[in-house]
Write an enzyme that holds these catalytic residues in place. Sequence first.
Site, PDB file in Angstrom:
ATOM      1  N   CYS A  92     -18.126  27.298 -62.047  1.00  0.00           N
ATOM      2  CA  CYS A  92     -18.620  26.722 -63.454  1.00  0.00           C
ATOM      3  C   CYS A  92     -17.803  26.931 -64.545  1.00  0.00           C
ATOM      4  CB  CYS A  92     -19.918  26.831 -63.658  1.00  0.00           C
ATOM      5  SG  CYS A  92     -20.768  26.280 -65.145  1.00  0.00           S
ATOM      6  N   CYS A 109     -26.190  28.583 -65.698  1.00  0.00           N
ATOM      7  CA  CYS A 109     -26.102  28.262 -66.917  1.00  0.00           C
ATOM      8  C   CYS A 109     -26.545  26.852 -67.416  1.00  0.00           C
ATOM      9  CB  CYS A 109     -24.792  28.547 -67.467  1.00  0.00           C
ATOM     10  SG  CYS A 109     -23.638  27.244 -67.145  1.00  0.00           S
ATOM     11  N   HIS A 139     -16.307  26.026 -52.674  1.00  0.00           N
ATOM     12  CA  HIS A 139     -14.873  25.647 -52.357  1.00  0.00           C
ATOM     13  C   HIS A 139     -14.685  24.060 -52.365  1.00  0.00           C
ATOM     14  CE1 HIS A 139     -15.161  29.893 -51.305  1.00  0.00           C
ATOM     15  NE2 HIS A 139     -13.807  29.927 -51.625  1.00  0.00           N
ATOM     16  N   CYS A 172     -20.862  19.252 -43.011  1.00  0.00           N
ATOM     17  CA  CYS A 172     -20.444  20.548 -42.746  1.00  0.00           C
ATOM     18  C   CYS A 172     -21.562  21.691 -43.245  1.00  0.00           C
ATOM     19  CB  CYS A 172     -19.429  20.612 -44.105  1.00  0.00           C
ATOM     20  SG  CYS A 172     -20.067  20.782 -45.728  1.00  0.00           S
ATOM     21  N   ASP A 181     -10.105  17.313 -47.504  1.00  0.00           N
ATOM     22  CA  ASP A 181     -10.516  16.687 -46.481  1.00  0.00           C
ATOM     23  C   ASP A 181     -11.832  15.722 -46.618  1.00  0.00           C
ATOM     24  OD1 ASP A 181     -12.702  18.538 -46.581  1.00  0.00           O
ATOM     25  OD2 ASP A 181     -12.153  19.574 -44.553  1.00  0.00           O
ATOM     26  N   HIS A 201     -19.570  31.174 -59.416  1.00  0.00           N
ATOM     27  CA  HIS A 201     -19.332  30.708 -58.082  1.00  0.00           C
ATOM     28  C   HIS A 201     -20.051  29.737 -57.692  1.00  0.00           C
ATOM     29  CE1 HIS A 201     -17.255  30.698 -54.027  1.00  0.00           C
ATOM     30  NE2 HIS A 201     -18.588  30.611 -53.544  1.00  0.00           N
ATOM     31  N   ARG A 221     -13.300  17.246 -51.048  1.00  0.00           N
ATOM     32  CA  ARG A 221     -14.917  17.406 -50.442  1.00  0.00           C
ATOM     33  C   ARG A 221     -15.053  18.925 -51.400  1.00  0.00           C
ATOM     34  NH1 ARG A 221     -16.557  21.323 -46.504  1.00  0.00           N
ATOM     35  NH2 ARG A 221     -14.322  21.190 -45.601  1.00  0.00           N
ATOM     36  N   CYS A 243     -19.653  29.122 -67.273  1.00  0.00           N
ATOM     37  CA  CYS A 243     -20.156  30.387 -67.225  1.00  0.00           C
ATOM     38  C   CYS A 243     -19.127  31.254 -66.168  1.00  0.00           C
ATOM     39  CB  CYS A 243     -21.633  30.499 -67.008  1.00  0.00           C
ATOM     40  SG  CYS A 243     -22.063  29.894 -65.188  1.00  0.00           S
ATOM     41  N   CYS A 250     -17.496  21.582 -51.574  1.00  0.00           N
ATOM     42  CA  CYS A 250     -18.626  22.056 -50.691  1.00  0.00           C
ATOM     43  C   CYS A 250     -19.293  23.386 -51.451  1.00  0.00           C
ATOM     44  CB  CYS A 250     -17.564  22.692 -49.514  1.00  0.00           C
ATOM     45  SG  CYS A 250     -18.894  23.455 -48.153  1.00  0.00           S
ATOM     46  N   CYS A 284     -25.393  23.588 -62.991  1.00  0.00           N
ATOM     47  CA  CYS A 284     -25.159  25.056 -62.672  1.00  0.00           C
ATOM     48  C   CYS A 284     -26.495  26.053 -62.436  1.00  0.00           C
ATOM     49  CB  CYS A 284     -24.042  25.727 -63.425  1.00  0.00           C
ATOM     50  SG  CYS A 284     -23.790  27.406 -63.418  1.00  0.00           S
TER      51      CYS A 284
END
Length: 133
Positions: free
Chosen positions: A97, A51, A106, A66, A110, A103, A119, A100, A121, A48
């Site tokens: 995470c 953190c 996602h 992608c 697929d 974000h 996946r 902490c 991403c 992360c």
Amino acid sequence: MSHQVQKSDEEWRAELDPARYQVLREAATERPWSGELLDEERAGVYTCGACGAELFKSGTKFDSGCGWPSFYESVRPEAVELIEDRSLGMVRTEVRCAACGSHLGHVFPDGFGTPTGDRYCMNSLALDFTADE
């Protein structure tokens, strides 16, 4: 969810550069094909960017085409938290995470040809990488 690492917004802003803060704490997304970890091929671990918690091993990274680093599973199921995301007029699964609450990106079902079919991403800005020695 109560996270192991808890900091105020002011503390996160002081520790993270503005681009990382936007992704990690405000759930922004970096432009596709722009992340420095997209083409990382060395063996190691992804952590992360906020953190330092271990999130993904290099052996689970794959080229999904992608534009963001993709993994088929986290280092441990409890390393990440999955949250329904209904923003942008669609239903997705956000990955944060677990340590902490930052974000990361996602996860999508697929990941064709991978052992899990998933996946993850992830934003390069949300991750740090440490190569094996």
